[in-house]
Design a protein around this motif. Structure first.
Motif, PDB file in Angstrom:
ATOM      1  N   SER A  64     -47.134  83.507 -41.505  1.00 48.44           N
ATOM      2  CA  SER A  64     -46.570  84.525 -42.205  1.00 48.44           C
ATOM      3  C   SER A  64     -45.059  85.023 -41.863  1.00 48.44           C
ATOM      4  N   ASN A  65     -44.493  85.848 -43.120  1.00 45.87           N
ATOM      5  CA  ASN A  65     -42.815  86.092 -42.428  1.00 45.87           C
ATOM      6  C   ASN A  65     -43.335  87.374 -42.107  1.00 45.87           C
ATOM      7  N   THR A  66     -44.880  88.101 -42.100  1.00 49.56           N
ATOM      8  CA  THR A  66     -44.691  89.635 -41.057  1.00 49.56           C
ATOM      9  C   THR A  66     -44.759  89.635 -39.941  1.00 49.56           C
ATOM     10  N   ASN A  67     -44.126  90.770 -39.235  1.00 48.84           N
ATOM     11  CA  ASN A  67     -45.210  90.522 -37.904  1.00 48.84           C
ATOM     12  C   ASN A  67     -44.382  92.013 -36.989  1.00 48.84           C
ATOM     13  N   ASN A  68     -44.954  92.312 -35.944  1.00 48.91           N
ATOM     14  CA  ASN A  68     -44.997  93.872 -35.353  1.00 48.91           C
ATOM     15  C   ASN A  68     -43.588  93.911 -34.435  1.00 48.91           C
ATOM     16  N   THR A  69     -42.324  93.411 -35.030  1.00 48.15           N
ATOM     17  CA  THR A  69     -41.270  93.808 -34.509  1.00 48.15           C
ATOM     18  C   THR A  69     -40.791  94.224 -35.604  1.00 48.15           C
ATOM     19  N   PRO A  70     -40.124  95.430 -35.611  1.00 48.75           N
ATOM     20  CA  PRO A  70     -39.180  95.927 -36.309  1.00 48.75           C
ATOM     21  C   PRO A  70     -37.982  95.144 -36.642  1.00 48.75           C
ATOM     22  N   GLU A  71     -37.589  94.157 -38.049  1.00 46.85           N
ATOM     23  CA  GLU A  71     -36.226  94.281 -38.097  1.00 46.85           C
ATOM     24  C   GLU A  71     -35.033  95.336 -37.618  1.00 46.85           C
ATOM     25  N   ASN A  72     -33.620  94.799 -38.315  1.00 50.67           N
ATOM     26  CA  ASN A  72     -33.140  95.692 -37.660  1.00 50.67           C
ATOM     27  C   ASN A  72     -32.271  96.795 -38.086  1.00 50.67           C
ATOM     28  N   THR A  73     -31.916  97.810 -37.949  1.00 53.84           N
ATOM     29  CA  THR A  73     -32.309  99.109 -38.744  1.00 53.84           C
ATOM     30  C   THR A  73     -31.078  99.925 -38.480  1.00 53.84           C
ATOM     31  N   THR A  74     -29.982  98.900 -38.110  1.00 53.46           N
ATOM     32  CA  THR A  74     -28.773 100.518 -38.175  1.00 53.46           C
ATOM     33  C   THR A  74     -28.355  99.220 -39.693  1.00 53.46           C
ATOM     34  N   PRO A  75     -26.735 100.427 -39.631  1.00 55.44           N
ATOM     35  CA  PRO A  75     -26.160 100.641 -40.977  1.00 55.44           C
ATOM     36  C   PRO A  75     -25.572  99.267 -41.135  1.00 55.44           C
ATOM     37  N   MET A  76     -26.321  98.941 -42.376  1.00 56.00           N
ATOM     38  CA  MET A  76     -25.346  97.266 -42.532  1.00 56.00           C
ATOM     39  C   MET A  76     -23.666  97.860 -43.445  1.00 56.00           C
ATOM     40  N   ALA A  77     -22.590  96.251 -42.885  1.00 57.47           N
ATOM     41  CA  ALA A  77     -21.336  96.691 -43.282  1.00 57.47           C
ATOM     42  C   ALA A  77     -21.310  96.869 -44.401  1.00 57.47           C
ATOM     43  N   ASN A  78     -20.683  97.812 -44.997  1.00 58.30           N
ATOM     44  CA  ASN A  78     -20.675  98.004 -46.982  1.00 58.30           C
ATOM     45  C   ASN A  78     -22.360  98.390 -47.750  1.00 58.30           C
ATOM     46  N   GLY A  79     -23.435  98.894 -47.214  1.00 57.69           N
ATOM     47  CA  GLY A  79     -24.630  98.543 -47.334  1.00 57.69           C
ATOM     48  C   GLY A  79     -25.038 100.273 -47.862  1.00 57.69           C
ATOM     49  N   LYS A  80     -23.535 100.952 -48.426  1.00 56.75           N
ATOM     50  CA  LYS A  80     -23.748 101.906 -48.986  1.00 56.75           C
ATOM     51  C   LYS A  80     -24.701 101.905 -51.164  1.00 56.75           C
ATOM     52  N   ILE A  81     -25.343 102.126 -51.088  1.00 62.67           N
ATOM     53  CA  ILE A  81     -25.990 102.399 -52.593  1.00 62.67           C
ATOM     54  C   ILE A  81     -25.468 103.903 -53.065  1.00 62.67           C
ATOM     55  N   LYS A  82     -26.325 104.040 -54.829  1.00 55.81           N
ATOM     56  CA  LYS A  82     -26.548 105.178 -54.634  1.00 55.81           C
ATOM     57  C   LYS A  82     -27.553 104.847 -55.660  1.00 55.81           C
ATOM     58  N   ILE A  83     -28.419 106.040 -55.773  1.00 55.97           N
ATOM     59  CA  ILE A  83     -29.525 106.555 -56.213  1.00 55.97           C
ATOM     60  C   ILE A  83     -29.335 107.037 -56.974  1.00 55.97           C
ATOM     61  N   LYS A  84     -30.000 107.399 -58.237  1.00 57.31           N
ATOM     62  CA  LYS A  84     -30.207 108.399 -59.413  1.00 57.31           C
ATOM     63  C   LYS A  84     -30.814 108.898 -59.593  1.00 57.31           C
ATOM     64  N   VAL A  85     -31.113 110.274 -60.091  1.00 53.53           N
ATOM     65  CA  VAL A  85     -32.659 110.469 -60.707  1.00 53.53           C
ATOM     66  C   VAL A  85     -32.451 111.912 -61.292  1.00 53.53           C
ATOM     67  N   GLY A  86     -32.531 111.298 -62.410  1.00 55.57           N
ATOM     68  CA  GLY A  86     -32.154 112.323 -63.650  1.00 55.57           C
ATOM     69  C   GLY A  86     -30.485 112.911 -63.561  1.00 55.57           C
ATOM     70  N   SER A  87     -30.249 113.846 -62.975  1.00 51.09           N
ATOM     71  CA  SER A  87     -28.571 114.095 -63.336  1.00 51.09           C
ATOM     72  C   SER A  87     -27.964 113.936 -61.393  1.00 51.09           C
ATOM     73  N   GLN A  88     -28.710 113.552 -60.835  1.00 49.19           N
ATOM     74  CA  GLN A  88     -28.474 113.948 -59.184  1.00 49.19           C
ATOM     75  C   GLN A  88     -28.504 112.635 -58.988  1.00 49.19           C
ATOM     76  N   THR A  89     -27.764 112.157 -57.799  1.00 52.23           N
ATOM     77  CA  THR A  89     -27.223 110.771 -57.470  1.00 52.23           C
ATOM     78  C   THR A  89     -26.884 111.009 -55.766  1.00 52.23           C
ATOM     79  N   PHE A  90     -27.455 110.469 -54.725  1.00 54.80           N
ATOM     80  CA  PHE A  90     -27.859 110.599 -53.431  1.00 54.80           C
ATOM     81  C   PHE A  90     -26.938 109.086 -52.754  1.00 54.80           C
ATOM     82  N   THR A  91     -26.596 109.485 -51.820  1.00 52.54           N
ATOM     83  CA  THR A  91     -25.832 108.284 -51.366  1.00 52.54           C
ATOM     84  C   THR A  91     -27.086 108.759 -50.311  1.00 52.54           C
TER      85      THR A  91
END
Length: 157
Positions: A29-56
């Motif tokens: 199994s590749n799952t366990n109960n230890t959460p993965e790193n939740t620090t921000p990824m370097a160059n980890g910004k993405i855009k999420i577009k929904v209709g006319s709105q864009t979220f970062t």
């Protein structure tokens, strides 16, 4: 009669002891109960577009988020579920490291199982386990953008 009773007690003790010592961890199994790193990824910004709105959004610095970033850009029809999330079943599995976050936050981007991408738009408590991919930086307008039904969403770098 007393001998039979002792044999039954001994047998039951043996079953209980052997069952409690079973290792329930699946080494494949590749799952366990230890959460993965939740620090921000370097160059980890993405855009999420929904209709006319864009979220970062900011992806976390973990293998799951890196694998997700590799499949971008992605335009998908996300399905409404429970009046708090939109989901989409990806064609291929991503690496996982799921854990129970306890609380889901508005704007969380997560993976349920290894293939179901979930974008949450309400904050609530959960008993389910997810792999954290990232989160929307500013959720203002997210609820109204996602609406109440299925919606087309574009994820891009």
């Amino acid at each position: 009669m007393k001998h039979s009773f002792l044999m039954v007690v001994a047998f039951m003790t043996m079953i209980v002891c052997s069952a409690s010592s079973c290792d329930k961890h699946d080494d494949n199994s590749n799952t366990n109960n230890t959460p993965e790193n939740t620090t921000p990824m370097a160059n980890g910004k993405i855009k999420i577009k929904v209709g006319s709105q864009t979220f970062t959004a900011t992806l976390f610095d973990n293998n799951s988020a890196k694998a997700f970033k590799e499949i971008l850009p992605l335009t998908i029809n996300m399905v409404e579920l429970n009046n708090n999330e939109k989901y989409y079943d990806l064609p291929n599995s991503l690496p996982t490291n799921s854990s129970n976050p306890g609380t889901i936050n508005n704007g969380d981007l997560m993976l349920y199982g290894s293939k179901t991408l979930v974008l949450f738009y309400k904050t609530f408590s959960t008993s389910y386990s997810y792999t954290k991919l990232g989160a929307i930086d500013d959720v203002a307008g997210l609820v109204s953008a996602l609406g109440s039904g299925n919606v087309t969403v574009t994820f891009e770098i």
